[in-house]
Structure formats: structure tokens, C-alpha cells
Write a protein that holds these residues in place. Structure first.
Motif, mmCIF file in Angstrom:
data_model
loop_
_atom_site.group_PDB
_atom_site.id
_atom_site.type_symbol
_atom_site.label_atom_id
_atom_site.label_comp_id
_atom_site.label_asym_id
_atom_site.label_seq_id
_atom_site.Cartn_x
_atom_site.Cartn_y
_atom_site.Cartn_z
ATOM 1 N N UNK A 199 0.836 -1.197 0.000
ATOM 2 C CA UNK A 199 0.000 0.000 0.000
ATOM 3 C C UNK A 199 0.872 1.248 0.000
ATOM 4 N N UNK A 200 0.430 2.251 -0.706
ATOM 5 C CA UNK A 200 1.194 3.481 -0.880
ATOM 6 C C UNK A 200 1.573 4.113 0.453
ATOM 7 N N UNK A 201 2.881 4.339 0.677
ATOM 8 C CA UNK A 201 3.329 5.045 1.879
ATOM 9 C C UNK A 201 2.766 6.461 1.923
ATOM 10 N N UNK A 202 2.738 7.093 0.767
ATOM 11 C CA UNK A 202 2.206 8.459 0.722
ATOM 12 C C UNK A 202 0.764 8.492 1.206
ATOM 13 N N UNK A 203 -0.036 7.542 0.759
ATOM 14 C CA UNK A 203 -1.437 7.510 1.177
ATOM 15 C C UNK A 203 -1.576 7.139 2.652
ATOM 16 N N UNK A 204 -0.702 6.273 3.151
ATOM 17 C CA UNK A 204 -0.720 5.937 4.581
ATOM 18 C C UNK A 204 -0.466 7.188 5.415
ATOM 19 N N UNK A 205 0.533 7.971 5.010
ATOM 20 C CA UNK A 205 0.899 9.167 5.766
ATOM 21 C C UNK A 205 -0.195 10.235 5.680
ATOM 22 N N UNK A 206 -0.756 10.397 4.502
ATOM 23 C CA UNK A 206 -1.801 11.412 4.324
ATOM 24 C C UNK A 206 -3.131 10.982 4.941
ATOM 25 N N UNK A 207 -3.355 9.683 5.048
ATOM 26 C CA UNK A 207 -4.664 9.197 5.475
ATOM 27 C C UNK A 207 -4.791 8.851 6.938
ATOM 28 N N UNK A 208 -3.732 9.067 7.717
ATOM 29 C CA UNK A 208 -3.777 8.719 9.136
ATOM 30 C C UNK A 208 -3.340 9.896 10.001
ATOM 31 N N UNK A 209 -3.963 10.090 11.155
ATOM 32 C CA UNK A 209 -3.542 11.165 12.057
ATOM 33 C C UNK A 209 -2.142 10.893 12.604
ATOM 34 N N UNK A 210 -1.503 11.955 13.087
ATOM 35 C CA UNK A 210 -0.127 11.857 13.557
ATOM 36 C C UNK A 210 0.028 10.832 14.669
ATOM 37 N N UNK A 211 -0.950 10.738 15.569
ATOM 38 C CA UNK A 211 -0.857 9.787 16.674
ATOM 39 C C UNK A 211 -0.773 8.358 16.160
ATOM 40 N N UNK A 216 2.144 3.400 15.111
ATOM 41 C CA UNK A 216 2.071 2.208 14.268
ATOM 42 C C UNK A 216 2.894 2.257 12.986
ATOM 43 N N UNK A 217 3.444 3.397 12.645
ATOM 44 C CA UNK A 217 4.145 3.517 11.359
ATOM 45 C C UNK A 217 5.317 4.490 11.459
ATOM 46 N N UNK A 218 6.061 4.412 12.550
ATOM 47 C CA UNK A 218 7.161 5.353 12.780
ATOM 48 C C UNK A 218 8.185 5.320 11.649
ATOM 49 N N UNK A 219 8.545 4.122 11.213
ATOM 50 C CA UNK A 219 9.585 3.994 10.194
ATOM 51 C C UNK A 219 9.074 4.409 8.818
ATOM 52 N N UNK A 220 7.816 4.143 8.547
ATOM 53 C CA UNK A 220 7.213 4.628 7.294
ATOM 54 C C UNK A 220 7.254 6.146 7.271
ATOM 55 N N UNK A 221 6.943 6.762 8.389
ATOM 56 C CA UNK A 221 6.944 8.223 8.487
ATOM 57 C C UNK A 221 8.344 8.777 8.296
#
Length: 290
Positions: A199-211, A216-221
């Protein structure tokens, strides 16, 4: 129903029930004719006599799926986008995680077809695709082995070491698995070996709140700064199979080590998206098999 239902035969051996011709098709209304059902949630190994016919039918239908995928504009465009990059990288291993139950799910069958067809485009790759999913049944494992692939036995929760050029294929897997994979390879000499379809990292970052990202996705961020992403155009005729797919690879020339990111990820029970080793063990004990 208010709209007239229509049955269409001849599509990969499946029956489509549609309410409107204007709607884009998904696999929701398709039934897999080669479902292999066993009692007790596949908890016991079946006899050969009980499943040979089902597997034969599966393989026949799966061959048609691969043929149709190769002929599609979707696959041709994907090959044009990523084949040069992957061949230049000289991929040495392919690992697929979270494929799901092939014997029951049409989406899983098409997703399997994609990685097998992509393998055929890799000029220097001669190995077997390696698969793992904690929910694989005996039938799924047998099917994969008949397709000349390797099935892994240990649940590493995505924490695979990329000590060689590796294409990881995580179709619609939880972001925590991708996050674990990045943690395990959080060094420039390892990350440069990681090529990741998920799944797109960009969409994960844009689609989830910072918390959520921090938990759950520190390394992706953190990888956003040096991750290169090639998005797949979702123009396949069934829109819920390859949606949100991207190929990710990493420009490690801009990588820097963050001492705060050396700790192995841990997730709150309430936030768990993946099947951990502990959960898998408990499920096996509950179902009475090992």
C-alpha cells in the motif's frame, strides 16, 4: 431489487451479478468455482482423495487468471513502469507476505498471479518466490508448492533481513508489517536492497492522524524523506484487487541514523493489525493443531 440483475458467464470461470453497467466492477459479486472447503476451519490435514479434484480445478482456473492478467493494459503499464528498475537492481530474492487464502479468495488469486507474472519479467532471477501467511491452510500450501514456490514456516511479523536485493510483495498488508520490515533494515547498506510493493506510503501518511503514525508507522513516516514511490494506476477491470499499490525503493544517499529509532517496534493490543507469533500460537492451540 429495484435494478435488474444480470448474470454474465465466461469471465475467468466466474459469475458476475451486477446492478448497473455504469458501476466499475469489483470482485464482491464474484464467486470462486474452485473453493476447497474442509471441516473444522482447515484444522486437520485432509486425505489426498478428498482434495485432488479441487486442486486440479483450481490450477486450471488459475492458469486462465494469469493469461488474462498478462493480456491486460494494467499489467502492460506496470511492466513499463517498474521492469527497468527491477532488472537494473538485479533482484535476487522475492518474498510475499499476507497473500490470504487462495482456496477461498478471488482477490488473493489475482494478487498471486501478479507477482508470478512480474517474476517472469525479471531477466536475472531464477529462484523461487517465498511465501508466508499465518492463515495459510494445508490446501493453500499445497497449491503454492505445486506452482513451484517456497512456503516459509516461521512468522517473523515482517522482520525480514534484506541482505541481498529483495523484492518484497505485501498485497494490502497492514502498515505495521511494512513498518517492521523497515525497522529490520534500518541501515543504508540494507535499505538499498529493499524493493517493496505494498500500500502506498504516501497515502498511509496522508490518510492517518499523527498519533496513529507515531504509534504504528514510525519507520514509514521517517522513510518519507528518502523513499521513492512509483504508484500503480488502478485501471484493472476489478478495482478492489490492486488498488493503492505502489513500488517503493530507497535513496540511501540521504539516509541518516536516528538513535531514537533503534528500538524494535511494539504495538498496543488495541492497535494490532497483524497476526503476531503469539496470536498465531494461540489460534493453533485453540483449533487443536500445531
Amino acid at each position: 431489487m429495484s435494478n435488474k440483475e444480470q448474470q454474465i458467464g465466461g469471465l475467468d470461470g466466474f459469475i458476475l451479478v451486477t446492478a448497473s453497467k455504469k458501476k466499475r466492477r469489483t470482485t464482491q459479486n464474484f464467486k470462486c468455482p474452485f473453493n476447497i472447503h474442509l471441516k473444522n476451519h482447515e484444522s486437520k490435514k485432509p486425505s489426498e482423495e478428498s482434495c485432488d479434484l479441487g486442486i486440479t480445478a483450481f490450477l486450471q482456473n488459475f492458469k486462465k487468471i494469469e493469461e488474462n492478467l498478462i493480456a491486460s493494459d494494467f499489467f502492460k503499464e506496470i511492466v513499463n513502469l517498474i521492469e527497468p528498475l527491477l532488472n537494473q537492481a538485479k533482484i535476487e530474492a522475492i518474498i510475499c507476505l499476507g497473500l490470504g487464502k487462495l482456496s477461498e479468495c478471488l482477490i488473493s488469486c489475482y494478487q498471486l498471479a501478479l507477482i508470478r507474472c512480474l517474476k517472469g519479467k525479471l531477466k536475472d532471477f531464477s529462484g523461487k518466490i517465498q511465501f508466508f501467511d499465518p492463515i495459510f491452510t494445508y490446501k493453500d500450501i499445497e497449491i503454492l508448492q505445486l506452482l513451484d514456490t517456497a512456503v516459509l514456516s516461521e512468522n517473523l511479523e515482517g522482520k525480514y533481513l534484506a541482505d541481498q536485493k529483495t523484492l518484497f510483495y505485501l498485497p494490502h498488508c497492514p502498515k505495521q508489517i511494512s513498518n517492521n520490515l523497515l525497522w529490520r533494515n534500518w541501515q543504508p547498506e540494507l535499505l538499498k536492497n529493499v524493493y517493496l510493493i505494498c500500500n502506498s506510503f504516501e497515502n498511509i501518511i496522508l490518510g492517518n492522524p499523527e498519533r496513529v503514525l507515531n504509534d504504528n508507522a514510525t519507520y514509514i513516516l521517517k522513510a518519507e524523506k528518502f523513499c521513492k514511490e512509483i504508484k500503480f494506476l488502478n485501471n484493472f477491470r476489478y478495482t478492489d484487487i490492486f488498488n493503492d499499490f505502489s513500488l517503493h525503493y530507497f535513496d540511501t544517499s540521504t539516509f541518516f541514523t536516528d538513535p531514537g529509532l533503534s528500538v524494535e517496534p511494539e504495538y498496543k493490543i488495541a492497535d494490532l493489525e497483524l497476526i503476531t507469533r503469539k496470536i498465531q500460537t494461540n489460534l493453533k492451540l485453540k483449533n487443536g493443531y500445531n
